[in-house]
Write a protein that holds these residues in place. Structure first.
Motif, mmCIF file in Angstrom:
data_model
loop_
_atom_site.group_PDB
_atom_site.id
_atom_site.type_symbol
_atom_site.label_atom_id
_atom_site.label_comp_id
_atom_site.label_asym_id
_atom_site.label_seq_id
_atom_site.Cartn_x
_atom_site.Cartn_y
_atom_site.Cartn_z
ATOM 1 N N TRP A 30 52.017 60.268 2.419
ATOM 2 C CA TRP A 30 52.721 58.978 2.486
ATOM 3 C C TRP A 30 54.227 59.179 2.378
ATOM 4 O O TRP A 30 55.003 58.496 3.055
ATOM 5 N N THR A 84 45.246 51.380 2.457
ATOM 6 C CA THR A 84 44.110 51.466 3.381
ATOM 7 C C THR A 84 44.189 50.348 4.414
ATOM 8 O O THR A 84 43.948 50.576 5.607
ATOM 9 N N THR A 87 46.654 51.174 7.056
ATOM 10 C CA THR A 87 46.108 52.144 8.011
ATOM 11 C C THR A 87 45.204 51.457 9.021
ATOM 12 O O THR A 87 45.260 51.745 10.216
ATOM 13 N N ALA A 90 47.342 49.791 11.484
ATOM 14 C CA ALA A 90 47.949 50.759 12.402
ATOM 15 C C ALA A 90 46.954 51.171 13.485
ATOM 16 O O ALA A 90 47.316 51.277 14.662
ATOM 17 N N VAL A 91 45.699 51.384 13.097
ATOM 18 C CA VAL A 91 44.672 51.733 14.081
ATOM 19 C C VAL A 91 44.484 50.590 15.074
ATOM 20 O O VAL A 91 44.416 50.802 16.291
ATOM 21 N N GLN A 121 51.969 60.052 13.529
ATOM 22 C CA GLN A 121 52.046 59.248 12.313
ATOM 23 C C GLN A 121 50.672 58.666 11.971
ATOM 24 O O GLN A 121 50.273 58.661 10.808
ATOM 25 N N LEU A 122 49.968 58.189 12.981
ATOM 26 C CA LEU A 122 48.639 57.630 12.736
ATOM 27 C C LEU A 122 47.689 58.711 12.215
ATOM 28 O O LEU A 122 46.900 58.457 11.301
ATOM 29 N N GLN A 125 48.519 59.310 8.661
ATOM 30 C CA GLN A 125 48.112 58.132 7.899
ATOM 31 C C GLN A 125 46.592 58.127 7.682
ATOM 32 O O GLN A 125 46.122 57.802 6.593
ATOM 33 N N LEU A 126 45.842 58.510 8.704
ATOM 34 C CA LEU A 126 44.389 58.575 8.574
ATOM 35 C C LEU A 126 43.973 59.645 7.567
ATOM 36 O O LEU A 126 43.085 59.411 6.732
ATOM 37 N N THR A 129 44.735 58.342 4.104
ATOM 38 C CA THR A 129 43.808 57.282 3.712
ATOM 39 C C THR A 129 42.438 57.844 3.362
ATOM 40 O O THR A 129 41.845 57.463 2.348
#
Length: 145
Positions: A30, A84, A87, A90-91, A121-122, A125-126, A129
């Protein structure tokens, strides 16, 4: 003294346990995500692509994410839940962009950064999470604070 086992009985009760490695990994990811986002916004601001107002808004949002990451590391379940949720959003955002513009939007040779940055970034982030929601991390969020 770095661990509760090293301390005497009275000190051990006052010390908070260290976060599990999965929580520490999520926290570091993060931090990286916030740092990259702020650097991108500053670069866009210097290049004249971003306005001062929108840059300030992005930096404020990233400060909020940083706050959530710090609270998550401290064991706040609500912060983990909000991260979460971010995230998931974002998805959904990446999915909406793909649905609207097609896969050619992501593979167009117009800009490598336009493609790699959001996907990278995704991905981070995944990983963050999933890491903070693993069974090994769960006890950290049950500890009374």
């Amino acid at each position: 003294m770095t661990n509760t086992e090293d301390a005497g009985p009275a000190t051990a009760r006052r010390m908070k346990p260290r976060p599990p490695a999965a929580v520490t990994l999520a926290f570091v990811l993060w931090l990286v995500l916030v740092g990259v986002a702020v650097l991108v916004v500053l670069a866009q601001l210097l290049a004249g692509v971003q306005t001062t107002g929108s840059a300030a808004l992005v930096v404020a949002l990233e400060a909020g994410i940083l706050f959530l990451a710090v609270k998550m590391r401290a064991g706040a379940r609500w912060a983990r839940s909000l991260l979460t949720l971010l995230t998931i959003l974002a998805v959904l955002s990446i999915g909406a962009m793909t649905a609207r513009y097609g896969l050619s939007f992501w593979v167009a040779p117009s800009s490598v950064l336009k493609t790699l940055l959001p996907i990278g970034q995704l991905a981070l982030q995944l990983v963050a999470t999933v890491s903070m929601n693993t069974p090994k991390a769960a006890p950290h969020f049950r500890y009374k604070r």
